[in-house]
Design a protein around this motif. Structure first.
Motif, PDB file in Angstrom:
ATOM      1  N   ASN A   3     -19.497  11.914 -30.922  1.00  0.00           N
ATOM      2  CA  ASN A   3     -19.597  11.622 -29.495  1.00  0.00           C
ATOM      3  C   ASN A   3     -18.377  10.787 -29.109  1.00  0.00           C
ATOM      4  N   VAL A   4     -17.545  11.343 -28.248  1.00  0.00           N
ATOM      5  CA  VAL A   4     -16.249  10.737 -27.941  1.00  0.00           C
ATOM      6  C   VAL A   4     -16.174  10.349 -26.466  1.00  0.00           C
ATOM      7  N   LEU A   5     -15.692   9.143 -26.222  1.00  0.00           N
ATOM      8  CA  LEU A   5     -15.432   8.692 -24.859  1.00  0.00           C
ATOM      9  C   LEU A   5     -13.929   8.547 -24.680  1.00  0.00           C
ATOM     10  N   LEU A   6     -13.369   9.237 -23.693  1.00  0.00           N
ATOM     11  CA  LEU A   6     -11.947   9.135 -23.369  1.00  0.00           C
ATOM     12  C   LEU A   6     -11.802   8.321 -22.088  1.00  0.00           C
ATOM     13  N   ILE A   7     -10.947   7.305 -22.141  1.00  0.00           N
ATOM     14  CA  ILE A   7     -10.836   6.360 -21.029  1.00  0.00           C
ATOM     15  C   ILE A   7      -9.472   6.451 -20.357  1.00  0.00           C
ATOM     16  N   ASN A   8      -9.502   6.583 -19.039  1.00  0.00           N
ATOM     17  CA  ASN A   8      -8.294   6.490 -18.220  1.00  0.00           C
ATOM     18  C   ASN A   8      -8.325   5.151 -17.491  1.00  0.00           C
ATOM     19  N   PRO A   9      -7.608   4.139 -17.988  1.00  0.00           N
ATOM     20  CA  PRO A   9      -7.599   2.842 -17.297  1.00  0.00           C
ATOM     21  C   PRO A   9      -6.949   2.968 -15.923  1.00  0.00           C
ATOM     22  N   ASP A  10      -7.339   2.095 -15.026  1.00  0.00           N
ATOM     23  CA  ASP A  10      -6.810   2.123 -13.666  1.00  0.00           C
ATOM     24  C   ASP A  10      -5.302   1.862 -13.686  1.00  0.00           C
ATOM     25  N   PRO A  11      -4.473   2.817 -13.218  1.00  0.00           N
ATOM     26  CA  PRO A  11      -3.018   2.607 -13.196  1.00  0.00           C
ATOM     27  C   PRO A  11      -2.540   1.777 -12.014  1.00  0.00           C
ATOM     28  N   LYS A  12      -3.470   1.350 -11.155  1.00  0.00           N
ATOM     29  CA  LYS A  12      -3.151   0.503  -9.998  1.00  0.00           C
ATOM     30  C   LYS A  12      -2.244   1.209  -8.988  1.00  0.00           C
ATOM     31  N   SER A  13      -2.452   2.493  -8.799  1.00  0.00           N
ATOM     32  CA  SER A  13      -1.683   3.220  -7.790  1.00  0.00           C
ATOM     33  C   SER A  13      -2.484   3.290  -6.496  1.00  0.00           C
ATOM     34  N   ALA A  21      -3.457  13.883 -18.248  1.00  0.00           N
ATOM     35  CA  ALA A  21      -3.089  13.741 -19.658  1.00  0.00           C
ATOM     36  C   ALA A  21      -4.296  13.827 -20.586  1.00  0.00           C
ATOM     37  N   LEU A  22      -5.477  13.450 -20.095  1.00  0.00           N
ATOM     38  CA  LEU A  22      -6.675  13.457 -20.943  1.00  0.00           C
ATOM     39  C   LEU A  22      -7.339  14.825 -21.031  1.00  0.00           C
ATOM     40  N   LEU A  23      -7.102  15.674 -20.046  1.00  0.00           N
ATOM     41  CA  LEU A  23      -7.822  16.944 -19.989  1.00  0.00           C
ATOM     42  C   LEU A  23      -7.532  17.877 -21.167  1.00  0.00           C
ATOM     43  N   PRO A  24      -6.259  18.065 -21.586  1.00  0.00           N
ATOM     44  CA  PRO A  24      -6.029  18.936 -22.749  1.00  0.00           C
ATOM     45  C   PRO A  24      -6.711  18.408 -24.010  1.00  0.00           C
ATOM     46  N   LEU A  25      -6.671  17.087 -24.206  1.00  0.00           N
ATOM     47  CA  LEU A  25      -7.330  16.484 -25.366  1.00  0.00           C
ATOM     48  C   LEU A  25      -8.834  16.716 -25.310  1.00  0.00           C
ATOM     49  N   VAL A  36     -17.835  15.269 -25.465  1.00  0.00           N
ATOM     50  CA  VAL A  36     -16.791  14.466 -24.828  1.00  0.00           C
ATOM     51  C   VAL A  36     -17.205  14.044 -23.425  1.00  0.00           C
ATOM     52  N   GLU A  37     -16.942  12.790 -23.108  1.00  0.00           N
ATOM     53  CA  GLU A  37     -17.080  12.302 -21.740  1.00  0.00           C
ATOM     54  C   GLU A  37     -15.791  11.588 -21.354  1.00  0.00           C
ATOM     55  N   ILE A  38     -15.470  11.627 -20.063  1.00  0.00           N
ATOM     56  CA  ILE A  38     -14.279  10.946 -19.551  1.00  0.00           C
ATOM     57  C   ILE A  38     -14.717   9.814 -18.631  1.00  0.00           C
TER      58      ILE A  38
END
Length: 485
Positions: A3-13, A21-25, A36-38
């Motif tokens: 069970n994998v969690l992929l995290i996209n931290p806030d880039p502050k944009s 970038a996380l989608l292919p992985l 997988v969860e994002i």
């Protein structure tokens, strides 16, 4: 199965975009039977993550403010689940893997492409095997930093379709609201511009999906999500002109009704024939974005851009003649750049917009010394203070004159002003006009009209002194970036 969690931290944009970038992985992990969860820090609170449900956590990060967000999340995770493996990836890990892996909140740093490395890491962790058998990673072992062998490039045709359905709050992303979706048909870049990190991340290697494979997934995206525009986010979409031509023809033959845009290079585009440009337009191309960087031949040579001013002029003229929209980005603040070089860029902008009044000049951005890029050593020699930790890299901002100690005070003020001014003067559809500083405000049109008038006057007279109005705008933009969405 893990069970994998992929995290996209806030880039502050200002405008949240989905983490492409996380989608292919995620797609590769899921196709290998992992759940997988994002998690997207742009919308979600890490305190709501149920850590007990996961075996492994992956965190991506670009150099800069996103690292600050990543560290905040990683610290919370380690406080609640100390033994849960934290695997970091993304651009920053590829640029400075040893320093990243040395941090207490990083268990493993993945270098370069992460799909196969992450997959093998999960297996090694679950089987309690040595991590040294996994290529393309850097980690701590017995008090030392260990980097395994480099990994070969992945075959892009073998990647599964991007699992957009895993994205949380899909319809909240700014690009989705504008009916724009991103798609990458190639990776890497064969060029080595001094300021760019792509060559370092991809080791100077360019590889691509076949035209057939690319169009198959484009058609799937269009049939499933119905975007109006697809933006190809390749570093260099046009490296193989024959492949681009095949993609265009296949889009036409398949009757895919889509607009698309991409980046390009002037040293290629100035040679395009009218037939090729007509093919681009017939397939749905609405515009190509170019990096001009400077109007000074001396600067273009010093940053190893490998383009000429004449190539820029020829390309702009050809695109205008064939009714194709083009945009151009410039950059300033390079080590060794002189004030006369900056004004040559201003003069070139005037000339290009005379050739094509519809040309969009996105901005004149400020050079950012990304670590271990070709010009980075020169930036250090000119006085750039290198961040010594992930925390310091998290306080590193792009397009910021404070990164460039070699600039004189007057030049710093000029670049800061001109970066904002060019957005107002030339980029009528860009970030300036759409920022929340003016959204839903009755004074929006008045304010924008006034700033545009001043911008034109300043530009025409090359008078950039006492830019009070731009200082106020800059303060407003900084307030937005630091505030909550």
């Amino acid at each position: 199965m893990a069970n994998v969690l992929l995290i996209n931290p806030d880039p502050k944009s200002i405008h949240p975009r989905y983490p492409s970038a996380l989608l292919p992985l995620a797609g590769v992990l899921r196709s290998n039977s992992h759940r997988v969860e994002i998690f997207d820090g742009q919308f979600q609170d890490c305190r709501n993550i149920k850590l007990a449900e996961y075996d492994v956590v992956g965190i991506t990060s670009l150099t800069g403010p996103q690292i600050h967000s990543a560290l905040k999340i990683a610290r919370w995770i380690k406080t609640k689940a100390k033994t849960l493996p934290l695997i970091w990836g993304g651009v920053h890990c590829s640029l400075v893997p040893e320093q990243t892996a040395a941090h207490e909140l990083v268990d493993v740093a993945v270098r370069g492409e992460g799909e196969e490395s992450f997959l093998e890491l999960i297996e090694a962790i679950q089987k309690r095997q040595s991590l040294e058998i996994v290529k393309g990673i850097t980690f701590k072992q017995d008090g030392k930093i260990v980097s395994t062998a480099e990994r070969d490039c992945i075959e892009l045709d073998k990647l599964p379709y991007l699992p957009f359905e895993l994205l949380p709050n899909f319809h909240k992303y700014s690009n989705i609201k504008r009916k724009i979706m991103y798609f990458q048909t190639s990776r890497g870049c064969p060029y080595s511009c001094g300021f760019c990190y792509s060559n370092r991340v991809h080791k100077g290697r360019w590889r691509a999906m076949s035209a057939e494979r690319a169009v198959e997934e484009i058609k799937y995206i269009c049939d499933t999500f119905h975007p109006e525009t697809i933006s190809f986010i390749d570093d260099e979409f046009f490296v193989d002109q024959r492949r681009v031509g095949e993609i265009c023809q296949k889009l036409i033959d398949a009757k895919v009704d889509i607009q698309w845009g991409s980046s390009g290079r002037y040293d290629q585009a100035y040679k395009y024939t009218s037939d090729f440009l007509k093919l681009l337009k017939a397939s749905g191309c609405v515009g190509v974005s170019f990096g001009g960087e400077s109007g000074s031949t001396r600067v273009l040579e010093s940053i190893n851009k490998r383009i000429t001013v004449e190539q820029m002029k020829t390309t702009v003229e050809k695109f205008k003649e064939n009714n194709l929209f083009s945009t151009v980005n410039f950059m300033s603040g390079f080590p060794g750049e002189k004030k006369e070089d900056i004004f040559k860029t201003f003069d070139l902008i005037d000339e290009l917009t005379r050739i094509d009044p519809g040309l969009m000049v996105n901005s004149i951005s400020v050079y950012t010394p990304f670590p271990n890029t070709p010009m980075y050593k020169e930036a250090l020699e000119y006085g750039f203070r290198e961040p010594r930790s992930l925390e310091e890299w998290g306080e590193f901002f792009y397009n910021d004159v404070s990164n460039l100690p070699w600039l004189e005070k007057e030049t710093r003020s000029l670049l800061k002003t001109i970066s904002l001014l060019t957005e107002c003067e030339f980029n009528r559809k860009g970030a300036f006009k759409s920022t929340r500083l003016f959204e839903d405000s009755p004074i929006k049109k008045i304010a924008y009209t006034g700033l545009s008038f001043l911008a034109k006057w300043r530009w025409r007279n090359r008078n950039f002194r006492f830019p009070v109005e731009w200082r106020l705008l800059d303060a407003g933009l900084r307030f937005i970036k630091s505030g909550e969405r």
